[in-house]
Design a protein around this motif. Structure first.
Motif, short mmCIF file in Angstrom:
data_model
loop_
_atom_site.label_atom_id
_atom_site.label_comp_id
_atom_site.label_asym_id
_atom_site.label_seq_id
_atom_site.Cartn_x
_atom_site.Cartn_y
_atom_site.Cartn_z
N THR A 168 17.74 12.66 16.96
CA THR A 168 16.50 11.95 17.20
C THR A 168 16.46 11.54 18.67
OG1 THR A 168 17.53 9.86 16.57
CG2 THR A 168 16.37 11.08 14.83
N GLU A 169 15.27 11.24 19.17
CA GLU A 169 15.14 10.98 20.61
C GLU A 169 15.88 9.72 21.04
OE1 GLU A 169 10.93 9.97 18.93
OE2 GLU A 169 12.58 11.33 18.47
N ASP A 170 15.98 8.72 20.17
CA ASP A 170 16.69 7.50 20.56
C ASP A 170 18.20 7.75 20.68
OD1 ASP A 170 16.69 7.91 17.77
OD2 ASP A 170 17.13 5.80 17.37
N ILE A 171 18.75 8.57 19.78
CA ILE A 171 20.17 8.91 19.85
C ILE A 171 20.45 9.74 21.11
CG2 ILE A 171 22.02 10.22 18.76
CD1 ILE A 171 21.44 7.60 17.38
N MET A 172 19.56 10.69 21.40
CA MET A 172 19.72 11.51 22.60
C MET A 172 19.70 10.65 23.85
SD MET A 172 17.26 14.65 21.47
CE MET A 172 17.32 15.47 23.04
N ALA A 173 18.75 9.71 23.92
CA ALA A 173 18.63 8.86 25.10
C ALA A 173 19.89 8.03 25.30
CB ALA A 173 17.41 7.95 24.97
N ARG A 174 20.43 7.47 24.23
CA ARG A 174 21.66 6.69 24.35
C ARG A 174 22.83 7.57 24.78
NH1 ARG A 174 24.67 3.04 19.59
NH2 ARG A 174 26.59 2.67 20.81
N GLU A 220 11.01 12.46 30.22
CA GLU A 220 10.03 13.49 29.89
C GLU A 220 10.40 14.22 28.61
OE1 GLU A 220 6.53 15.69 30.20
OE2 GLU A 220 7.19 13.79 31.12
N LEU A 221 11.69 14.48 28.42
CA LEU A 221 12.13 15.11 27.18
C LEU A 221 11.83 14.21 25.98
CD1 LEU A 221 13.63 17.39 25.70
CD2 LEU A 221 15.77 16.16 26.16
N ALA A 222 12.08 12.92 26.11
CA ALA A 222 11.81 11.98 25.02
C ALA A 222 10.32 11.93 24.70
CB ALA A 222 12.32 10.58 25.39
N ARG A 223 9.50 12.11 25.71
CA ARG A 223 8.05 12.10 25.48
C ARG A 223 7.62 13.31 24.65
NH1 ARG A 223 3.30 14.02 27.40
NH2 ARG A 223 4.31 15.45 28.87
N MET A 224 8.28 14.46 24.86
CA MET A 224 7.92 15.67 24.14
C MET A 224 8.57 15.75 22.76
SD MET A 224 5.99 17.26 26.35
CE MET A 224 5.90 18.92 25.68
N TRP A 225 9.72 15.12 22.59
CA TRP A 225 10.56 15.34 21.42
C TRP A 225 9.88 15.07 20.07
CZ3 TRP A 225 14.54 18.32 21.77
CH2 TRP A 225 15.50 18.37 20.76
N THR A 275 10.10 22.98 13.02
CA THR A 275 10.81 24.23 12.81
C THR A 275 10.03 25.43 13.34
OG1 THR A 275 9.88 24.32 10.57
CG2 THR A 275 12.09 23.39 10.81
N ALA A 276 8.86 25.20 13.89
CA ALA A 276 8.07 26.27 14.51
C ALA A 276 8.34 26.25 16.01
CB ALA A 276 6.58 26.09 14.24
N PRO A 277 9.09 27.22 16.55
CA PRO A 277 9.42 27.20 17.98
C PRO A 277 8.18 27.20 18.86
CG PRO A 277 10.73 28.84 16.80
CD PRO A 277 9.66 28.39 15.86
N THR A 278 8.15 26.29 19.80
CA THR A 278 7.05 26.19 20.75
C THR A 278 7.63 25.99 22.14
OG1 THR A 278 5.60 25.18 19.09
CG2 THR A 278 4.95 24.94 21.39
N ALA A 279 7.13 26.72 23.10
CA ALA A 279 7.57 26.56 24.49
C ALA A 279 6.84 25.37 25.10
CB ALA A 279 7.30 27.83 25.28
N TRP A 280 7.58 24.30 25.35
CA TRP A 280 7.00 23.13 25.99
C TRP A 280 7.00 23.31 27.50
CZ3 TRP A 280 10.79 19.45 23.01
CH2 TRP A 280 10.33 19.29 21.69
N ALA A 281 5.88 23.03 28.14
CA ALA A 281 5.80 23.05 29.60
C ALA A 281 6.32 21.70 30.10
CB ALA A 281 4.37 23.29 30.05
#
Length: 242
Positions: free
Chosen positions: A99-105, A119-124, A129-135
């Protein structure tokens, strides 16, 4: 939006903010300095950022997204070295996303990547399960493929210029280092493509060689004697002895 039923790793924090997978019985990065380990093993082992000086788009594929630290440090260095108009495509296969909170810590010890982490936390929350290329910015895309690594690899139609082989220790997560997976990886590697990994286990080296990679041992990080790196071979490599 994020699916509530995404598979999750079972982890705990040890020695402060050091994430430890109780599912696989292993740390997510070395205790010494995970960011410096990424620079030495994965960037250095693939001769990056020097190869970016040649210009052109570049694709990195990673086995195991984990805390996201490898991506964050790679993105940071890419921004410092990229040429105008070039795009970095970072593709990571992860069966058990955090989860984004665990990643941030997990990466809070490195303020050098705090803006990238934000920025990664904003997108996360959009992860599914559907792969999407995030800009992530105008010259960087990130794709997380949430799946068993072999299934995810078989469904990926891209090709990599460099591989970060960063699964848990081979003895604890052998599926991430199987011959079958290495063969799929070889098929999805551009000519001249490279790989690097922290492990130098003999059976991993043999699997990579049998799949068609030239494999060499080199000095590991922070007192670790060996790591491996290599490149797609123009001819079938021989098994590498112990």
């Amino acid at each position: 939006m994020m699916e509530n039923n995404l598979p999750r790793d079972v982890l705990e924090f040890r020695e402060g903010d050091m994430p430890f997978s109780t599912q696989f019985g292993d740390h997510f990065y070395c205790k010494t300095d995970g960011r410096a380990e990424c620079a030495h093993v994965f960037l250095g082992g693939n001769n990056l950022p020097l190869r970016w000086d040649d210009g052109g788009d570049f694709t990195i594929a990673e086995l195991g997204f984990g805390t996201g630290l490898n991506f964050l440090e790679t993105w940071r260095q890419w921004k410092a070295h990229r040429k105008h108009g070039d795009v970095l495509h970072f593709v990571s296969f992860e069966a058990f996303p955090m989860t984004e909170d665990i990643m941030a810590r997990s990466v809070a010890a490195w303020p050098q990547v705090s803006s990238e982490q934000a920025e990664l936390a904003r997108m996360w929350p959009e992860l599914s399960t559907a792969p999407t290329a995030w800009a992530m910015d105008e010259q960087t895309t990130l794709t997380i493929i949430v799946a068993d690594v072999l299934d995810g690899m078989r469904n990926w139609t891209g090709k990599a210029d460099a591989w970060f082989l960063d699964g848990f220790a081979p003895a604890r997560n052998p599926d991430m280092w199987s011959l079958e997976l290495m063969q799929e990886m070889h098929q999805r590697t551009n000519e001249g493509g490279t790989f690097a990994s922290y492990t130098a286990a003999g059976w991993v080296r043999r699997n990579l060689a049998e799949a068609g990679f030239d494999v060499m041992k080199t000095s590991g990080f922070a007192g670790k004697r060996d790591m491996i790196k290599g490149a797609k071979s123009s001819a079938q490599s021989q098994d590498i002895p112990e």
